[in-house]
Design a protein around this motif. Structure first.
Motif: not given
Ligand code: MG
Ligand code: TXA
Length: 334
Positions: A50-54, A141-145, A149-151, A232-235
């Motif tokens: 869902i997050k497309n997280r590595p 994890p935080s509910a963002n792609p 940016i985190s929600p 680069q994160h939380y962008s």
């Molecule tokens: Mg996060």
């Protein structure tokens, strides 16, 4: 996707979905989390998808009470880790995540294959109610792609991931607003892998020993460097820059969003449009509001977002950490 106000019924619904292997979104006091059964590899896989997280970026396991930490982490009696945990106990429930050795009862996937695990006890009453009702540790994890940016409210999640999640529980705006402090308790010295509102001074004084930030030291033995610390994160999607990275001509005919703290607004010459958000509270309040401000600017079809710096001490250190990442897009990477 259905958005539910938090209530005994919606909490029960979310808990049942989790027990059946689904992934839901729940509020926490830091940011909203994408929660699934940490004991179920299929749920963990859904979270990554869902997050497309590595797959090399491990998740945080949430538990409702202090004693549960010892179910999911291997902590030897009388070890330095155990002593440290006892000294940190009073910070929970709250915005502190600790890294410990993973217990074999947890699937290795929750730790991205590593032998350590991140654990925290959230303070939000709705998160605690869901944890008790589903009787499972929750990977969340935080509910963002990934990378975004985190929600800090349910609407942020709805907009970013609404098409991918069945249930979002709305528990109001997150009261802390920045992700938890991640503290590794493995190795000789405790070490902060991700700064948060609980800072090194508070943690050092509770532990009675020096706590370092990752940048001041090497990655502690046995810990993987936190992939959340990638530059680069939380962008936001809109290119973001610090004010001092730009010159007047960069604004010409541009739609510009300006996020500042207490400063007066400088001249932005030649802009097509200027949108200003000023955060002028104390740094705890600014931390609470900063993601909402970035989400808002990112929704405005701007050409660039300009942010100001504040002295990185106390809570502002965590704010500056996130702003450094938000502005670290590829064209500015060294
Ligand atoms: Mg996060
Ligand atoms: O406040 C929070 O911590 C929120 C709420 C929902 O609880 N959760 C959150 O999770 O921010 P996430 O997955 O977005 O960030 C977890 C961070 C990442 O930077 C990850 O790399 C790091 O914790 N992490 C997780 N497990 C780790 C481990 N075993 N070793 C080192 N870093 C770890």
């Amino acid at each position: 996707m259905t958005l539910y106000k938090a209530s005994p019924e919606s909490i029960e619904l979310a808990s049942r979905a989790i027990r059946e292997g689904d992934v839901i979104c729940m509020p926490t006091e830091t940011v909203y989390g994408l929660a699934g059964d940490a004991l179920n590899p299929a749920s963990i896989e859904k979270i990554y998808n869902i997050k497309n997280r590595p797959l090399n970026n491990p998740l945080i396991v949430h538990v409702p009470v202090f004693e549960d930490i010892f179910k999911y982490a291997s902590v030897t009696a009388d070890s330095p880790e155990q002593h440290r945990l006892l000294k940190l106990r009073h910070f929970w429930p709250g915005p502190l995540t600790v890294i410990l050795k993973r217990s074999p009862v947890l699937p290795s996937m929750v730790s991205a294959g590593g032998d350590t695990v991140a654990i925290r006890i959230p303070r939000h009453p709705v998160a605690l109610a869901i944890l008790s009702a589903c009787r499972r540790p929750l990977a969340a994890p935080s509910a963002n792609p990934s990378g975004y940016i985190s929600p800090t409210c349910a609407e942020h999640v709805e907009r970013m991931l609404g098409e991918k999640i069945g249930i979002i529980i709305d528990g109001g705006p997150s009261e802390v607003g920045l992700e938890s402090t991640v503290l590794s308790l493995i190795g000789e010295k405790p070490c902060i892998l991700r700064p948060g509102l609980l800072d090194a001074a508070q943690l050092s004084s509770a532990l009675g020993e020096e706590v370092q930030y990752l940048s001041d030291s090497q990655t502690p033995a046995g810990t993987m460097p936190s992939p959340g610390l990638l530059s680069q994160h939380y962008s936001p999607r809109t290119p973001a820059f610090f004010y001092d990275q730009l010159k007047d001509s960069d604004y010409t005919d541009k739609r510009v969003g300006y996020l500042c703290f207490d400063q007066s607004v400088p001249m932005f010459k030649g802009t097509a449009h200027l949108e200003v958000i000023r955060l002028s509270g104390d740094n705890q309040q600014n931390a609470r509001e900063i993601y909402a401000a970035l989400h808002k600017l990112d929704q405005m079809s701007l050409d660039l977002i300009v942010v100001d710096k504040i002295p990185a001490v106390g809570a502002a250190l965590a704010i500056m950490d996130r702003l450094n990442r938000a502005t670290a897009h590829s064209s500015h990477k060294s």
